[in-house]
Scaffold this motif. Structure first.
Motif, PDB file in Angstrom:
ATOM      1  N   GLU A  16       1.123  25.625  -9.184  1.00 52.09           N
ATOM      2  CA  GLU A  16      -0.441  25.673  -9.856  1.00 52.09           C
ATOM      3  C   GLU A  16      -0.956  24.152 -10.062  1.00 52.09           C
ATOM      4  O   GLU A  16      -2.003  23.929  -9.763  1.00 52.09           O
ATOM      5  CB  GLU A  16      -0.789  26.641 -10.877  1.00 52.09           C
ATOM      6  CG  GLU A  16      -0.705  28.107 -10.384  1.00 52.09           C
ATOM      7  CD  GLU A  16      -2.188  28.645  -9.968  1.00 52.09           C
ATOM      8  OE1 GLU A  16      -3.124  27.937  -9.981  1.00 52.09           O
ATOM      9  OE2 GLU A  16      -2.177  29.634  -9.513  1.00 52.09           O
ATOM     10  N   LEU A  19      -1.433  21.883  -7.243  1.00 53.83           N
ATOM     11  CA  LEU A  19      -2.581  22.257  -6.906  1.00 53.83           C
ATOM     12  C   LEU A  19      -3.816  21.755  -7.477  1.00 53.83           C
ATOM     13  O   LEU A  19      -4.699  21.079  -6.808  1.00 53.83           O
ATOM     14  CB  LEU A  19      -2.836  23.886  -6.559  1.00 53.83           C
ATOM     15  CG  LEU A  19      -4.108  24.507  -6.037  1.00 53.83           C
ATOM     16  CD1 LEU A  19      -3.802  25.935  -5.361  1.00 53.83           C
ATOM     17  CD2 LEU A  19      -5.094  24.371  -7.045  1.00 53.83           C
ATOM     18  N   LEU A  23      -6.700  18.971  -5.863  1.00 55.36           N
ATOM     19  CA  LEU A  23      -7.926  19.356  -6.274  1.00 55.36           C
ATOM     20  C   LEU A  23      -8.835  18.328  -7.048  1.00 55.36           C
ATOM     21  O   LEU A  23      -9.976  17.991  -6.606  1.00 55.36           O
ATOM     22  CB  LEU A  23      -8.329  20.547  -6.968  1.00 55.36           C
ATOM     23  CG  LEU A  23      -9.582  21.271  -6.641  1.00 55.36           C
ATOM     24  CD1 LEU A  23      -9.888  21.740  -5.245  1.00 55.36           C
ATOM     25  CD2 LEU A  23      -9.424  22.667  -7.373  1.00 55.36           C
ATOM     26  N   LYS A 133      -1.265  30.138  -3.129  1.00 53.33           N
ATOM     27  CA  LYS A 133      -2.637  29.570  -2.976  1.00 53.33           C
ATOM     28  C   LYS A 133      -3.049  28.538  -2.400  1.00 53.33           C
ATOM     29  O   LYS A 133      -2.095  27.564  -2.332  1.00 53.33           O
ATOM     30  CB  LYS A 133      -3.200  29.512  -4.774  1.00 53.33           C
ATOM     31  CG  LYS A 133      -3.475  30.689  -5.172  1.00 53.33           C
ATOM     32  CD  LYS A 133      -4.041  30.691  -6.576  1.00 53.33           C
ATOM     33  CE  LYS A 133      -4.254  31.701  -7.535  1.00 53.33           C
ATOM     34  NZ  LYS A 133      -4.978  31.434  -8.751  1.00 53.33           N
ATOM     35  N   SER A 134      -4.215  28.289  -1.729  1.00 52.41           N
ATOM     36  CA  SER A 134      -4.450  27.132  -1.016  1.00 52.41           C
ATOM     37  C   SER A 134      -5.771  26.482  -1.198  1.00 52.41           C
ATOM     38  O   SER A 134      -6.652  27.119  -1.884  1.00 52.41           O
ATOM     39  CB  SER A 134      -4.615  27.697   0.499  1.00 52.41           C
ATOM     40  OG  SER A 134      -3.377  28.333   0.928  1.00 52.41           O
ATOM     41  N   VAL A 135      -5.704  25.386  -1.303  1.00 54.27           N
ATOM     42  CA  VAL A 135      -7.038  24.534  -1.211  1.00 54.27           C
ATOM     43  C   VAL A 135      -7.631  24.553   0.075  1.00 54.27           C
ATOM     44  O   VAL A 135      -7.113  23.948   1.125  1.00 54.27           O
ATOM     45  CB  VAL A 135      -6.829  23.010  -1.885  1.00 54.27           C
ATOM     46  CG1 VAL A 135      -8.149  22.054  -1.837  1.00 54.27           C
ATOM     47  CG2 VAL A 135      -6.229  23.255  -3.203  1.00 54.27           C
ATOM     48  N   VAL A 221     -10.382  27.221  -3.903  1.00 51.04           N
ATOM     49  CA  VAL A 221      -9.297  27.782  -3.755  1.00 51.04           C
ATOM     50  C   VAL A 221      -9.341  29.109  -3.416  1.00 51.04           C
ATOM     51  O   VAL A 221     -10.076  30.024  -3.860  1.00 51.04           O
ATOM     52  CB  VAL A 221      -8.603  27.506  -5.378  1.00 51.04           C
ATOM     53  CG1 VAL A 221      -7.304  28.167  -5.354  1.00 51.04           C
ATOM     54  CG2 VAL A 221      -8.506  25.824  -5.629  1.00 51.04           C
TER      55      VAL A 221
END
Length: 237
Positions: A16, A19, A23, A133-135, A221
Motif C-alpha cells: 500500500e 502504491l 500515486l 490493488k492497482s493504479v 485505485v
C-alpha cells in the motif's frame, strides 16, 4: 501492422505504501539487471533473459576452434539448448513496467460486438500475482508527457514503448539498439507490458526514483476484479 492506441496504463502493487508513493508521483525504477537476478518467484517479475541482444538456435550456430593450426568444429547437435547473449550496457538502465490496455498493433481494432471490445479492456487474472490493488491511469497521454518532461529536466534520456514478445522455441532472434530493451519471451505476453526506460548515463545498476508529480487527476485505485466488473461501454447511434 497498424499502430497501437493505448487507452489505459495499469500498475499493480502488493504494498500500500508503494502504491501511495506512485500515486503521489514517485516512480521507483529498478535497473533491468534486477529482474535478471531475482530469486525464483510466482509473480512473473523474474526473467533471466532480459536485455538479450541474441537468441540463437543450435542449428544456426557454427563454432570452430583453431588450435595449433587445426580447425575443430563443434556441431550444432552437440549444443543442448539455444545460446543467449545479454547486453551489460542495457542491464544498467532503469525501467518501469506497466500493463497496457490497447487496441491495434497485435490486438484487434475492429470488433464484432460490444462484448468483444469490453473483453479487450479487461485485465488478465494472472496479473493478480503482482498484488491486490492497482493504479489505473486513464489518461495515458498526460502520464507519458509528465514522465518525459521530468526525465528531460534531470538531463536523462527516456523512452516508452510497448514490449513485443518473441517465440523462443523456433527461430533465432537478433535485436539491435533499443529493440533489446523492449523484447521479452512469448510466455510473458499476458502482461501486455508498456515499459519506460530511463538512461541516466550511469553504468552503476542502482535503483532510481523519478519524480513526475501527482497522478491523482489522471488515475484511480481499484482491484483487478473490481476494475473488470466496472467496465461499461456505450455508444450513440
Amino acid at each position: 501492422m497498424n499502430n497501437a492506441y493505448i487507452h489505459m496504463l495499469i500498475k499493480t502493487f502488493d504494498n500500500e505504501v508503494h502504491l501511495e508513493h506512485f500515486l503521489n508521483g514517485s516512480m521507483y525504477m529498478n535497473p533491468l539487471s534486477y529482474f535478471v537476478k531475482l530469486e525464483d518467484d510466482n509473480t512473473g517479475r523474474l526473467d533471466r533473459h532480459e536485455g538479450l541482444s541474441h537468441w540463437l538456435q543450435p542449428s544456426d550456430i557454427k563454432i570452430t576452434l583453431n588450435f595449433n593450426g587445426v580447425a575443430h568444429r563443434i556441431e550444432s547437435m552437440d549444443l543442448a539448448s539455444p545460446v543467449s547473449i545479454q547486453s551489460p550496457i542495457h542491464l544498467a538502465k532503469n525501467i518501469f513496467c506497466m500493463h497496457a490496455v490497447y487496441t491495434g498493433k497485435d490486438k484487434p481494432s475492429e470488433f464484432s460486438s460490444v462484448e468483444g471490445l469490453q473483453d479487450c479492456f479487461k485485465l488478465p487474472e494472472e496479473n493478480g500475482s503482482l498484488g491486490k490493488k492497482s493504479v489505473i491511469i486513464y489518461n495515458a497521454k498526460k502520464f507519458k508527457e509528465r514522465i518525459m518532461s521530468a526525465a528531460k529536466d534531470n538531463g536523462f534520456e527516456c523512452k516508452g514503448n510497448l514490449v513485443e514478445y518473441y517465440d523462443s522455441g523456433k527461430l533465432s532472434h537478433i535485436f539491435k539498439n533499443e529493440e533489446i530493451l523492449f523484447r521479452k519471451h512469448l510466455k510473458f505476453s499476458h502482461q501486455q507490458e508498456y515499459r519506460v526506460v530511463l538512461d541516466r548515463g550511469d553504468s552503476n545498476d542502482s535503483p532510481y526514483t523519478l519524480e513526475i508529480g501527482s497522478l491523482h487527476d489522471i488515475a484511480f485505485v481499484a482491484s483487478i476484479a473490481d476494475f473488470n466488473k466496472s467496465i461499461q461501454l456505450s455508444y450513440s447511434k
